[in-house]
Design a protein around this motif. Structure first.
Motif, PDB file in Angstrom:
ATOM      1  N   HIS A 119       0.831  -1.194   0.000  1.00 12.87           N
ATOM      2  CA  HIS A 119       0.000   0.000   0.000  1.00 12.87           C
ATOM      3  C   HIS A 119       0.870   1.250   0.000  1.00 12.87           C
ATOM      4  O   HIS A 119       2.010   1.241   0.436  1.00 12.87           O
ATOM      5  CB  HIS A 119      -0.895   0.042   1.245  1.00 12.87           C
ATOM      6  N   ARG A 138      -4.452  10.313  -0.461  1.00  8.99           N
ATOM      7  CA  ARG A 138      -5.129   9.346  -1.326  1.00  8.99           C
ATOM      8  C   ARG A 138      -4.504   7.981  -1.068  1.00  8.99           C
ATOM      9  O   ARG A 138      -3.284   7.839  -1.109  1.00  8.99           O
ATOM     10  CB  ARG A 138      -4.966   9.773  -2.783  1.00  8.99           C
ATOM     11  N   ASP A 139      -5.347   6.979  -0.774  1.00 10.01           N
ATOM     12  CA  ASP A 139      -4.830   5.628  -0.537  1.00 10.01           C
ATOM     13  C   ASP A 139      -5.759   4.604  -1.173  1.00 10.01           C
ATOM     14  O   ASP A 139      -6.904   4.901  -1.489  1.00 10.01           O
ATOM     15  CB  ASP A 139      -4.664   5.359   0.966  1.00 10.01           C
ATOM     16  N   ASP A 140      -5.233   3.390  -1.351  1.00  7.53           N
ATOM     17  CA  ASP A 140      -5.991   2.319  -1.995  1.00  7.53           C
ATOM     18  C   ASP A 140      -6.494   1.284  -0.990  1.00  7.53           C
ATOM     19  O   ASP A 140      -6.762   0.137  -1.351  1.00  7.53           O
ATOM     20  CB  ASP A 140      -5.140   1.643  -3.068  1.00  7.53           C
ATOM     21  N   TYR A 178     -14.770   8.408  -1.789  1.00  4.64           N
ATOM     22  CA  TYR A 178     -14.233   7.111  -2.178  1.00  4.64           C
ATOM     23  C   TYR A 178     -14.514   6.995  -3.668  1.00  4.64           C
ATOM     24  O   TYR A 178     -15.661   6.869  -4.088  1.00  4.64           O
ATOM     25  CB  TYR A 178     -14.896   5.977  -1.392  1.00  4.64           C
ATOM     26  N   LEU A 182     -10.328   4.361  -4.408  1.00  2.48           N
ATOM     27  CA  LEU A 182      -9.378   5.152  -3.624  1.00  2.48           C
ATOM     28  C   LEU A 182     -10.100   5.994  -2.585  1.00  2.48           C
ATOM     29  O   LEU A 182     -11.119   6.630  -2.879  1.00  2.48           O
ATOM     30  CB  LEU A 182      -8.576   6.091  -4.529  1.00  2.48           C
TER      31      LEU A 182
END
Length: 189
Positions: A119, A138-140, A178, A182
């Motif tokens: 990640h 921003r993250d997955d 979302y 993301l």
């Protein structure tokens, strides 16, 4: 406030909360943030994007984070970025603290081993024309709306979610989306 962070460190043991309290505590006390923890601001919305995303490079800072140690280092870079843009010490520390707290939560609770990939949190800090500091993460990871956690309180643990509640108290605006798998969190300080 220092005692609150010491207790949280002893109870949670995750991030080095006590070290962060020493680093950021003075500004929190001066701002009266400790007094506002019982009533986090209700200023999170789920629409809109990151204003100023097209800023010239000198007015923005882009960083990727892969672990908890990098989160702490990025916090210090954000404070320096803000100070270099003429932001007062108090707001600069708030920006570093807010991003450290929110990114730290993502690393601790969202970076799930065994999903077949590593990640990353992509961070962007923008100093805009209205002299706002805009922090975009921003993250997955799995969907996570911080408003849900900011409202949770446990009578037996008054420090539960204290970091998120502090962020809600120091930010002018918080936006969550979302989109396309993301999490996108935008804070305005």
């Amino acid at each position: 406030l220092g005692e609150i962070f010491k207790v949280a460190a002893a109870q949670r043991g995750a991030l080095d909360v006590h070290r962060r309290a020493q680093h950021h505590g003075q500004a929190l006390v001066l701002a009266g943030i400790a007094d506002g923890l019982a009533h986090p601001a209700e200023h999170l919305s789920v629409e809109g994007g990151c204003r100023g995303a097209g800023r010239r490079e000198a007015d923005r800072l882009d960083i990727s984070v892969h672990n908890l140690e990098e989160v702490t280092n990025v916090s210090e870079r954000i404070v320096l970025f803000c100070r270099d843009h003429g932001v007062d010490q108090r707001r600069a520390v708030f920006a570093g603290l807010a991003l450290e707290e929110m990114a730290g939560n993502v690393v601790q609770h969202g970076f799930i081993k065994g999903r077949g990939r590593d990640h990353t949190i992509d961070l962007r800090v923008i100093y805009d024309q209205e002299k706002n500091i805009i922090l975009r993460m921003r993250d997955d990871c799995l969907p996570f709306n911080p408003r849900d956690m900011s409202r949770l309180r446990e009578p037996e643990d008054p420090l539960h979610n204290v970091g998120i509640r502090v962020v809600f108290n120091i930010a002018k605006d918080i936006r969550y989306q979302y989109v396309l798998g993301l999490n996108v969190l935008t804070l305005t300080i």
